[in-house]
Write a protein that holds these residues in place. Sequence first.
Motif, PDB file in Angstrom:
ATOM      1  N   ILE A   1      -0.414 -10.927  -2.293  1.00 50.08           N
ATOM      2  CA  ILE A   1       0.570 -10.467  -3.275  1.00 50.08           C
ATOM      3  C   ILE A   1       1.968 -10.684  -2.725  1.00 50.08           C
ATOM      4  CG2 ILE A   1       1.534  -8.410  -4.363  1.00 50.08           C
ATOM      5  CD1 ILE A   1      -1.256  -7.346  -4.693  1.00 50.08           C
TER       6      ILE A   1
ATOM      7  N   ILE B   1       5.523  -9.484  -3.474  1.00 49.29           N
ATOM      8  CA  ILE B   1       6.568  -8.700  -4.143  1.00 49.29           C
ATOM      9  C   ILE B   1       7.912  -9.054  -3.521  1.00 49.29           C
ATOM     10  CG2 ILE B   1       7.395  -6.317  -4.531  1.00 49.29           C
ATOM     11  CD1 ILE B   1       5.029  -6.196  -5.909  1.00 49.29           C
TER      12      ILE B   1
ATOM     13  N   ASP C   1      -0.986  -3.116   3.477  1.00 54.20           N
ATOM     14  CA  ASP C   1      -0.912  -3.223   2.026  1.00 54.20           C
ATOM     15  C   ASP C   1       0.264  -4.122   1.641  1.00 54.20           C
ATOM     16  OD1 ASP C   1      -1.711  -1.367  -0.670  1.00 54.20           O
ATOM     17  OD2 ASP C   1       0.164  -2.484  -0.710  1.00 54.20           O
ATOM     18  N   GLN C   2      -0.039  -5.138   0.835  1.00 50.61           N
ATOM     19  CA  GLN C   2       0.969  -6.176   0.593  1.00 50.61           C
ATOM     20  C   GLN C   2       2.061  -5.737  -0.369  1.00 50.61           C
ATOM     21  OE1 GLN C   2      -1.798  -9.171  -0.497  1.00 50.61           O
ATOM     22  NE2 GLN C   2      -2.644  -9.204   1.557  1.00 50.61           N
ATOM     23  N   VAL C   3       1.734  -4.780  -1.223  1.00 51.14           N
ATOM     24  CA  VAL C   3       2.770  -4.289  -2.138  1.00 51.14           C
ATOM     25  C   VAL C   3       3.820  -3.514  -1.347  1.00 51.14           C
ATOM     26  CG1 VAL C   3       3.226  -2.766  -4.071  1.00 51.14           C
ATOM     27  CG2 VAL C   3       1.229  -4.221  -4.107  1.00 51.14           C
ATOM     28  N   ILE C   4       3.342  -2.610  -0.488  1.00 49.92           N
ATOM     29  CA  ILE C   4       4.255  -1.842   0.362  1.00 49.92           C
ATOM     30  C   ILE C   4       5.081  -2.787   1.220  1.00 49.92           C
ATOM     31  CG2 ILE C   4       4.359  -0.237   2.302  1.00 49.92           C
ATOM     32  CD1 ILE C   4       1.899   1.114   1.208  1.00 49.92           C
ATOM     33  N   LEU C   5       4.382  -3.736   1.804  1.00 47.85           N
ATOM     34  CA  LEU C   5       5.027  -4.682   2.706  1.00 47.85           C
ATOM     35  C   LEU C   5       6.133  -5.448   1.994  1.00 47.85           C
ATOM     36  CD1 LEU C   5       4.851  -5.813   5.491  1.00 47.85           C
ATOM     37  CD2 LEU C   5       3.141  -7.398   4.702  1.00 47.85           C
TER      38      LEU C   5
ATOM     39  N   PHE D   1       7.711  -4.679  -0.632  1.00 47.90           N
ATOM     40  CA  PHE D   1       8.784  -3.768  -0.971  1.00 47.90           C
ATOM     41  C   PHE D   1       9.705  -3.544   0.226  1.00 47.90           C
ATOM     42  CE2 PHE D   1      10.673   0.343  -1.311  1.00 47.90           C
ATOM     43  CZ  PHE D   1      11.165   0.317  -2.591  1.00 47.90           C
TER      44      PHE D   1
ATOM     45  N   LEU E   1       8.644 -12.423 -10.734  1.00 43.13           N
ATOM     46  CA  LEU E   1       7.305 -11.827 -10.630  1.00 43.13           C
ATOM     47  C   LEU E   1       6.744 -11.558 -12.024  1.00 43.13           C
ATOM     48  CD1 LEU E   1       5.249 -10.489  -8.613  1.00 43.13           C
ATOM     49  CD2 LEU E   1       6.368  -8.351  -9.164  1.00 43.13           C
TER      50      LEU E   1
ATOM     51  N   ALA F   1      -5.311 -11.100 -12.524  1.00 45.58           N
ATOM     52  CA  ALA F   1      -4.839 -11.705 -11.281  1.00 45.58           C
ATOM     53  C   ALA F   1      -6.023 -12.375 -10.589  1.00 45.58           C
ATOM     54  CB  ALA F   1      -4.258 -10.626 -10.380  1.00 45.58           C
ATOM     55  N   PRO F   2      -5.747 -13.319  -9.668  1.00 46.39           N
ATOM     56  CA  PRO F   2      -6.842 -13.850  -8.865  1.00 46.39           C
ATOM     57  C   PRO F   2      -7.642 -12.690  -8.247  1.00 46.39           C
ATOM     58  CG  PRO F   2      -4.855 -15.068  -8.428  1.00 46.39           C
ATOM     59  CD  PRO F   2      -4.486 -13.962  -9.371  1.00 46.39           C
TER      60      PRO F   2
ATOM     61  N   ASP G   1      -6.651 -11.172  -4.944  1.00 41.22           N
ATOM     62  CA  ASP G   1      -5.218 -11.065  -4.722  1.00 41.22           C
ATOM     63  C   ASP G   1      -4.889  -9.711  -4.093  1.00 41.22           C
ATOM     64  OD1 ASP G   1      -2.627 -11.793  -4.745  1.00 41.22           O
ATOM     65  OD2 ASP G   1      -2.350 -11.686  -6.907  1.00 41.22           O
ATOM     66  N   GLY G   2      -4.265  -9.738  -2.928  1.00 42.14           N
ATOM     67  CA  GLY G   2      -3.844  -8.507  -2.281  1.00 42.14           C
ATOM     68  C   GLY G   2      -4.867  -7.895  -1.356  1.00 42.14           C
ATOM     69  N   ILE G   3      -6.049  -8.484  -1.277  1.00 40.71           N
ATOM     70  CA  ILE G   3      -7.079  -7.916  -0.406  1.00 40.71           C
ATOM     71  C   ILE G   3      -7.183  -8.763   0.857  1.00 40.71           C
ATOM     72  CG2 ILE G   3      -9.506  -7.317  -0.209  1.00 40.71           C
ATOM     73  CD1 ILE G   3      -9.434  -7.230  -3.353  1.00 40.71           C
ATOM     74  N   PRO G   4      -6.876  -8.154   2.003  1.00 35.37           N
ATOM     75  CA  PRO G   4      -6.946  -8.930   3.249  1.00 35.37           C
ATOM     76  C   PRO G   4      -8.379  -9.360   3.533  1.00 35.37           C
ATOM     77  CG  PRO G   4      -5.993  -6.757   3.626  1.00 35.37           C
ATOM     78  CD  PRO G   4      -6.532  -6.759   2.249  1.00 35.37           C
TER      79      PRO G   4
END
Lengths: 422, 392
Positions: free
Chosen positions: A147, A149, A200-204, A206, A345, A408-409, A412-415
């Motif tokens: 992800i 952001i 977490d990619q959203v936090i990251l 941001f 986005l 979304a794929p 997406d966002g899951i390591p």
Amino acid sequence: MNKVSKLTPIQKRRQRGAFSLLFLSFASLIGFGILQKNTAPVTYKFVLEKEWIAINEWTLDSRTGSYGFSCAALIFAIWAIFQFRRNKKIQLQSALGGFAILMAFLCWAASGKMIPFTGLLQGALLLSVPLIFGAMAGVLCERSGVINIAIEGQLLAGAFAAGVVASLTQNTTWGLIVAPLAGALISLILAVFAIKFSIDQVILGFVINVLVIGMTNFLYKKLLIPYQNTWNSGPILSPIEIPILSKIPLLGPIFFNQTIIVYLMYLIVAVIHLSLFKTRWGLRTRAVGEHPTAADSVGIKVNNLRFRNVIFAGLVAGLGGAYFTVGAVGAFGKEMTAGKGFIALAALIFGRWSPLGAVMAALLFGFADNLQGILSITGTPIPSEFMLMAPYIATIIAVTGFVGRVRAPAADGIPYNRGGSH
Amino acid sequence: MNKFKKYIEETSKSIALPLLAFFLAILSGGLLIAFSDPKIYKLWKSPLEFLGTGFASAGHAYLALIQGSIFDGNLTSKNFLLGFYPLSETFVVAAPLILTGLSVTLAFRAGLFNIGAQGQFIFGAIGASYVGFHYNLPPVIHALAAILGAIVLAGLWGGLVGFLKARTGAHEVIVTIMLNYISVYFLLWLLSTQTFLRKGRQDPIAPPVNENARLPKLFGMDYRINLGIFIALGVAYLIHILLSRTTWGFQFRSVGANTLAAKTAGMSVPFVMTSVMVICGALAGLGGAVQVMGSEYALTAGVAGSFGFDAITVALLGRAKPLGTVLAALLFGALRAGGLTMQANTTTPIDIVLVIQALVVLFIAAPAMVRAIFKLKNVKSGTDMAAKGWNG
């Protein structure tokens, strides 16, 4: 009731799309046509330079125009319903219908005024340039399962680097070279923390945005303002006219009399679209974004590929950032990307994570933005704030699945950790 | 006694990481301050002077930061207590920050990421401002009514997110990002309407909130500190009780920990998601009310500042616990308040605070990195930031 449930999801989406179009056409007929209080001529002005055929201007009565375009939209809506019945695509009809409704709206909103049509489209393209770059960066990341952001931060870093370097060297080329590197540097943070540390990619994303905004604001106040002459007075790219193409009426001056950044954008969009769907790299990228375990089992190095794609995304977004400084105004301004990364986005999501869809969405958002700008100068019945909200509302409607659910794929966002729980 | 010892041990373990992360961030910020000034590079030839000047400028900046957030000796000439004026400012900034931080914290515990505190704050401020200037009510009742207005409006705005997520699966991050922008434009539009335009003014500022709807100041007119900080602390305690002592809170945490298991256990996930977001919205909205009724006294275009965004770093630094959130908000409140003084007294821009904030969270998010730097073993890792996908 039973009949509805027999439809496949795609058919349902088409049904809803076609009937929404029908509803909107009626609304436009009533709202812009019948309810229009006083009618006055609307003038569409086409700027003329050196095109082959001269279209000068086109004046029509605003109520007649609204009626005409609304009726056209109705016809397209009915056509779309027939297409749906025959189980065929309704994309063309929706696009035409949407355009007709837009024209009806313009007739109503600009009643008694002049609309610089070429300027409207030209401005729309320019406003969507950073959105398209940002959305492409999003495609590269999210199609491979990360992800992004941090598009805003990548754009801002690119803008800053391009502006400062172009100013110090007094050379736009250096600015264009450094901007992608700055974007890639931001991407490197994203890649390391998201892929290596599984944050977490959203936090990251941001936090990266906060970091870049803080850094550029800090350096702007500390260096760029006090030492403006050396640090923040960069040159601007000049437009390059492409010999034959720029002479095409209407479209020529819009698309083919632009700076190198815009031409690079065409190239990048084409390359990303083609390679995502036609090359081995693209297949692997999509596999890694949808089902990393399966991709791993056939020998694709999931995290390596993701890492590379995130860095590519940074290069693309960084170049897009250069548009803000060397591509447009030269000097860097505090937080000059002003949320464009988030609209990018939104365009990515609205375009359903596909490169061409994202480009279309970005153009639409750019158009809405520019239309708002022009209408707020000429005066309009709708407050400009509501027009500025349009892209965001459209995105919420898109993700809530009113006209077809966007997805979304899957990964997406899951390591991805080999042998891990995912 | 053994239990107490264990508690201390646990706390020190969970507090070690945030402290070390903060230390690293301050250090990096100091380096940035020291070496971003071009003048220092003229001293290149004598390394001692070069380093000395660098450290001096970083030291001055941080000293001004403390002066602006805790105690300023220069203000004591008339009255010693006036020296604590900066501390009052810290609490003024911290109060809304605690509330927005709690909003993000609570959402985290229910497995949701509330980026929308900014928009919810704006709607709270709108509600409090409208009730505050439009009606004339007796003292205490007016303030309560204004707070109620803020909570209802912001609660609905936040609840919308939970509702959409529960009904359609729309990801709350995407929806809240979009709603934040919608809120900003809505506020701008509102401030241009007749109702919200202050008489005789053209700029976007609403009429002042009535005296009766203002939060009382705690230590006289010299200090801006007001009841807001106690409201914030009280609410933080309530959220702590909600999460740890009530069935409702248990449901929130269950859904956050494992949605599927919660569903199997018979909990209504849509209800939990919606109600959690209603409360989150109300919390952030209360922050907006405290800002409007406690210190600003009027709705302006920039009323929300960056409270909603700082809230996310606050919640992360506070590790999604009410007490941690309060401490983190006090810390960032101090940085914000001190940053203004720092910017005025030294040449260091306040934006260094943003850099420090971001770095703290980055360092916390990567325990492996901090552990490697300090060669530590017993540091609790940041499991509260485990990743989830767009579709999850």
